[in-house]
Scaffold this motif. Structure first.
Motif, PDB file in Angstrom:
ATOM      1  N   UNK A 101       1.681   9.305  -6.017  1.00 38.98           N
ATOM      2  CA  UNK A 101       2.192  10.656  -5.794  1.00 38.98           C
ATOM      3  C   UNK A 101       3.212  11.036  -6.865  1.00 38.98           C
ATOM      4  N   UNK A 102       4.126  10.127  -7.181  1.00 34.87           N
ATOM      5  CA  UNK A 102       5.153  10.396  -8.196  1.00 34.87           C
ATOM      6  C   UNK A 102       4.545  10.613  -9.574  1.00 34.87           C
ATOM      7  N   UNK A 103       3.565   9.786  -9.943  1.00 27.78           N
ATOM      8  CA  UNK A 103       2.940   9.914 -11.264  1.00 27.78           C
ATOM      9  C   UNK A 103       2.238  11.261 -11.388  1.00 27.78           C
ATOM     10  N   UNK A 104       1.596  11.711 -10.321  1.00 24.46           N
ATOM     11  CA  UNK A 104       0.920  13.011 -10.362  1.00 24.46           C
ATOM     12  C   UNK A 104       1.930  14.162 -10.486  1.00 24.46           C
ATOM     13  N   UNK A 105       3.088  14.034  -9.832  1.00 23.17           N
ATOM     14  CA  UNK A 105       4.137  15.046  -9.976  1.00 23.17           C
ATOM     15  C   UNK A 105       4.686  15.052 -11.408  1.00 23.17           C
ATOM     16  N   UNK A 117      -4.459   3.697 -12.046  1.00 26.22           N
ATOM     17  CA  UNK A 117      -5.009   4.085 -13.342  1.00 26.22           C
ATOM     18  C   UNK A 117      -5.486   5.528 -13.322  1.00 26.22           C
ATOM     19  N   UNK A 118      -6.058   5.953 -12.208  1.00 33.11           N
ATOM     20  CA  UNK A 118      -6.498   7.350 -12.076  1.00 33.11           C
ATOM     21  C   UNK A 118      -5.307   8.293 -12.176  1.00 33.11           C
ATOM     22  N   UNK A 119      -4.211   7.933 -11.522  1.00 34.32           N
ATOM     23  CA  UNK A 119      -3.003   8.761 -11.596  1.00 34.32           C
ATOM     24  C   UNK A 119      -2.452   8.777 -13.025  1.00 34.32           C
ATOM     25  N   UNK A 136       0.830  -1.204   0.000  1.00 36.14           N
ATOM     26  CA  UNK A 136       0.000   0.000   0.000  1.00 36.14           C
ATOM     27  C   UNK A 136       0.869   1.261   0.000  1.00 36.14           C
ATOM     28  N   UNK A 137       1.954   1.231   0.756  1.00 35.72           N
ATOM     29  CA  UNK A 137       2.859   2.381   0.793  1.00 35.72           C
ATOM     30  C   UNK A 137       3.506   2.605  -0.570  1.00 35.72           C
ATOM     31  N   UNK A 138       3.851   1.519  -1.238  1.00 36.07           N
ATOM     32  CA  UNK A 138       4.469   1.631  -2.557  1.00 36.07           C
ATOM     33  C   UNK A 138       3.476   2.205  -3.566  1.00 36.07           C
ATOM     34  N   UNK A 139       2.223   1.766  -3.497  1.00 37.21           N
ATOM     35  CA  UNK A 139       1.192   2.276  -4.407  1.00 37.21           C
ATOM     36  C   UNK A 139       0.978   3.768  -4.161  1.00 37.21           C
ATOM     37  N   UNK A 140       0.943   4.179  -2.901  1.00 34.40           N
ATOM     38  CA  UNK A 140       0.788   5.594  -2.575  1.00 34.40           C
ATOM     39  C   UNK A 140       1.964   6.403  -3.114  1.00 34.40           C
ATOM     40  N   UNK A 162      -4.443  11.016 -15.173  1.00 32.25           N
ATOM     41  CA  UNK A 162      -4.059  12.395 -14.902  1.00 32.25           C
ATOM     42  C   UNK A 162      -2.863  12.770 -15.779  1.00 32.25           C
ATOM     43  N   UNK A 163      -1.900  11.854 -15.891  1.00 33.81           N
ATOM     44  CA  UNK A 163      -0.713  12.100 -16.716  1.00 33.81           C
ATOM     45  C   UNK A 163      -1.073  12.096 -18.206  1.00 33.81           C
ATOM     46  N   UNK A 164      -2.008  11.244 -18.598  1.00 32.76           N
ATOM     47  CA  UNK A 164      -2.430  11.206 -20.009  1.00 32.76           C
ATOM     48  C   UNK A 164      -3.129  12.513 -20.378  1.00 32.76           C
ATOM     49  N   UNK A 165      -3.917  13.057 -19.446  1.00 31.98           N
ATOM     50  CA  UNK A 165      -4.546  14.359 -19.691  1.00 31.98           C
ATOM     51  C   UNK A 165      -3.477  15.441 -19.883  1.00 31.98           C
ATOM     52  N   UNK A 166      -2.362  15.306 -19.157  1.00 28.22           N
ATOM     53  CA  UNK A 166      -1.262  16.255 -19.320  1.00 28.22           C
ATOM     54  C   UNK A 166      -0.623  16.101 -20.700  1.00 28.22           C
TER      55      UNK A 166
END
Length: 186
Positions: free
Chosen positions: A16-20, A68-70, A8-12, A73-77
Motif C-alpha cells: 500500500x505504501x509503495x503504491x502511494x 515486485x508488482x508494487x 502478511x500484514x507487513x507485506x500488505x 508500479x513505482x518504476x512506471x511512475x
C-alpha cells in the motif's frame, strides 16, 4: 505482542505504501527521470531496506511477486509510463540500474554473510561429523530453512569466492551489487 502481527500484514502495508509513493513520484512531472529515480531509491528502496533482515529473507514467492508488482508500479511512475504501455519491466529496471525484490533480498543476505565471514569460517573449521562432499568443498551445514541462521548458512555457501576478495565492506557491497545486477536470474 499481538498474535495477529504477521508478515502478511507487513507485506500488505508495504504494498500500500509503495503504491502511494508511486503516486507521489508521478506528481513530480517537471522532474527529470534521473531525479525521479533518486526519489524512488530514497522512498521505495528506503522503505524496503529499513528493517529488511526481519522480513525479506522469509518472503514466499507470492509475497515477492506482490511487492515486485508494487515496485513495478513505482518504476512506471519514474519513467512516466502507464500500464497501457507494454513494457518489459525487467528491461526498465536494468536501464535505470534498480534491483528487483529478489535481488534486494540476496543483496541484504549476502552483505550480512560477508560481515559474518570470520564467524562462518571459524564454524567451518570446527565442523565435525561424516566427511561429505559438501564439507570437502568447504560448505557450511545448514538445517531447515525456517530461521535466519540457516538461511545465512545456505546463502553463504552460494556466494561466489570472488566477492570475498575485497578489503573493505564498502567495496564488497559494490561487488555484490554489480554481481547481482549482471546475473539477474541468480
Amino acid at each position: 505482542l499481538d498474535r495477529k502481527l504477521k508478515q502478511k500484514l507487513h507485506i500488505e502495508y508495504l504494498n500500500e505504501r509503495i503504491r502511494k509513493i508511486a503516486g507521489r513520484i508521478r506528481s513530480f512531472k517537471l522532474f527529470s527521470t534521473e531525479q525521479r529515480k533518486k526519489l524512488y531509491i530514497a522512498w521505495v528502496q528506503g522503505l524496503l531496506l529499513s528493517n529488511s533482515l526481519a522480513y525479506l529473507p522469509f518472503l514466499k514467492i507470492n509475497e515477492i511477486r506482490r511487492l515486485q508488482t508494487a515496485c513495478n508500479f513505482a518504476i512506471r511512475a519514474v519513467i512516466m509510463k502507464t500500464r497501457r504501455n507494454r513494457l518489459s519491466m525487467k528491461m526498465q529496471r536494468q536501464n535505470l540500474g534498480l534491483m528487483s525484490i529478489k535481488q534486494l533480498r540476496k543483496y541484504i543476505i549476502w552483505t550480512d554473510c560477508v560481515k559474518k565471514n570470520s564467524l562462518f569460517l571459524t564454524e567451518l573449521g570446527n565442523q565435525s561429523g561424516p566427511n561429505t562432499r559438501a564439507m570437502k568443498k568447504g560448505k557450511l551445514r545448514h538445517g531447515v530453512m525456517d530461521n535466519l541462521e540457516s538461511i545465512f548458512k545456505r546463502e553463504f555457501n552460494l556466494i561466489p569466492e570472488c566477492l570475498f576478495e575485497s578489503s573493505s565492506i564498502r567495496k564488497t557491497k559494490m561487488k555484490i551489487r554489480k554481481y547481482l545486477m549482471a546475473n539477474e536470474n541468480e
